[in-house]
Motif scaffolding. Sequence first.
Motif, mmCIF file in Angstrom:
data_model
loop_
_atom_site.group_PDB
_atom_site.id
_atom_site.type_symbol
_atom_site.label_atom_id
_atom_site.label_comp_id
_atom_site.label_asym_id
_atom_site.label_seq_id
_atom_site.Cartn_x
_atom_site.Cartn_y
_atom_site.Cartn_z
ATOM 1 N N PRO A 26 111.831 81.140 70.545
ATOM 2 C CA PRO A 26 111.889 81.976 71.754
ATOM 3 C C PRO A 26 113.226 82.716 71.862
ATOM 4 C CG PRO A 26 111.146 79.759 72.292
ATOM 5 C CD PRO A 26 111.596 79.736 70.859
ATOM 6 N N TRP A 27 113.191 83.910 72.443
ATOM 7 C CA TRP A 27 114.387 84.739 72.583
ATOM 8 C C TRP A 27 115.483 84.020 73.351
ATOM 9 C CZ3 TRP A 27 114.385 88.759 69.572
ATOM 10 C CH2 TRP A 27 113.209 89.430 69.300
ATOM 11 N N GLU A 33 121.161 75.067 71.168
ATOM 12 C CA GLU A 33 119.973 74.364 71.651
ATOM 13 C C GLU A 33 119.082 73.906 70.497
ATOM 14 O OE1 GLU A 33 118.893 76.262 75.919
ATOM 15 O OE2 GLU A 33 119.031 77.684 74.256
ATOM 16 N N LEU A 34 118.949 74.744 69.487
ATOM 17 C CA LEU A 34 118.156 74.360 68.314
ATOM 18 C C LEU A 34 118.786 73.165 67.609
ATOM 19 C CD1 LEU A 34 117.362 77.921 67.001
ATOM 20 C CD2 LEU A 34 115.644 76.192 67.548
ATOM 21 N N LYS A 35 120.086 73.214 67.443
ATOM 22 C CA LYS A 35 120.790 72.111 66.777
ATOM 23 C C LYS A 35 120.633 70.816 67.577
ATOM 24 C CE LYS A 35 125.071 71.047 64.414
ATOM 25 N NZ LYS A 35 126.383 71.482 63.994
ATOM 26 N N GLU A 36 120.760 70.911 68.894
ATOM 27 C CA GLU A 36 120.581 69.734 69.743
ATOM 28 C C GLU A 36 119.164 69.177 69.627
ATOM 29 O OE1 GLU A 36 121.670 70.922 73.716
ATOM 30 O OE2 GLU A 36 123.810 71.011 73.210
ATOM 31 N N HIS A 58 118.521 87.686 68.691
ATOM 32 C CA HIS A 58 118.270 87.017 67.407
ATOM 33 C C HIS A 58 116.884 87.397 66.911
ATOM 34 C CE1 HIS A 58 115.627 83.821 68.967
ATOM 35 N NE2 HIS A 58 116.521 83.574 69.917
ATOM 36 N N ARG A 59 116.643 87.129 65.654
ATOM 37 C CA ARG A 59 115.428 87.615 64.994
ATOM 38 C C ARG A 59 114.224 86.677 65.120
ATOM 39 N NH1 ARG A 59 116.803 91.659 60.533
ATOM 40 N NH2 ARG A 59 118.875 92.302 61.161
ATOM 41 N N ARG A 60 114.356 85.646 65.962
ATOM 42 C CA ARG A 60 113.275 84.707 66.266
ATOM 43 C C ARG A 60 112.935 83.777 65.110
ATOM 44 N NH1 ARG A 60 108.306 86.318 69.182
ATOM 45 N NH2 ARG A 60 108.508 84.148 69.753
ATOM 46 N N TYR A 61 113.852 83.637 64.162
ATOM 47 C CA TYR A 61 113.696 82.625 63.128
ATOM 48 C C TYR A 61 115.069 82.067 62.789
ATOM 49 C CZ TYR A 61 115.073 86.386 59.922
ATOM 50 O OH TYR A 61 115.728 87.408 59.300
ATOM 51 N N CYS A 62 115.071 80.890 62.154
ATOM 52 C CA CYS A 62 116.345 80.281 61.788
ATOM 53 C C CYS A 62 116.136 79.287 60.654
ATOM 54 C CB CYS A 62 116.983 79.579 62.985
ATOM 55 S SG CYS A 62 116.152 78.076 63.504
ATOM 56 N N TRP A 63 117.248 78.814 60.126
ATOM 57 C CA TRP A 63 117.242 77.743 59.135
ATOM 58 C C TRP A 63 118.028 76.582 59.718
ATOM 59 C CZ3 TRP A 63 117.707 82.804 57.832
ATOM 60 C CH2 TRP A 63 116.766 83.315 56.919
ATOM 61 N N ILE A 64 117.456 75.395 59.609
ATOM 62 C CA ILE A 64 118.132 74.176 60.030
ATOM 63 C C ILE A 64 118.454 73.405 58.763
ATOM 64 C CG2 ILE A 64 117.969 72.051 61.384
ATOM 65 C CD1 ILE A 64 117.780 74.508 63.144
ATOM 66 N N LYS A 87 105.539 77.125 70.797
ATOM 67 C CA LYS A 87 105.364 76.253 69.637
ATOM 68 C C LYS A 87 106.079 76.869 68.434
ATOM 69 C CE LYS A 87 101.927 73.919 66.860
ATOM 70 N NZ LYS A 87 100.492 73.708 66.622
ATOM 71 N N LEU A 88 106.982 76.085 67.853
ATOM 72 C CA LEU A 88 107.729 76.548 66.684
ATOM 73 C C LEU A 88 106.885 76.377 65.430
ATOM 74 C CD1 LEU A 88 111.140 74.811 67.449
ATOM 75 C CD2 LEU A 88 110.428 77.108 68.082
ATOM 76 N N THR A 89 107.052 77.269 64.487
ATOM 77 C CA THR A 89 106.403 77.166 63.185
ATOM 78 C C THR A 89 107.458 76.726 62.186
ATOM 79 O OG1 THR A 89 104.911 78.973 63.770
ATOM 80 C CG2 THR A 89 105.127 78.435 61.427
#
Length: 106
Positions: A26-27, A33-36, A58-64, A87-89
């Motif tokens: 989500p934008w 927040e993603l890391k948490e 942000h581009r609505r995707y990331c790498w963890i 819902k994340l993919t």
Amino acid sequence: MAAASAARAAGRSSRRLFDIFVAEVPWTVSSKELKEYFSQFGSVQRCQLPFDKDTGFHRRYCWIKFSTPQDVQNVFQKDSHILEGAKLTLKQQTHRRRSQRKNQSE
């Protein structure tokens, strides 16, 4: 000289990270927040959330990036991941050496 080479190789393997690609972010969600969120599954070393220079969003995707393969498996044991109602993919990243990528493109 062989000892120095072995020491470098050992250092590289200890820094190896295991990645998950996350889409449909989500934008309103930040990298913090993603890391948490993903920290509940294991040790998150890095969260890369690329931004669009033109829009500032942000581009609505990331790498963890996780420390161990077990951390990654912990993430995939949960059926779905929902942040702020979305819902994340998720997709596990496979790492290939640059030489392997180069050979496949030829």
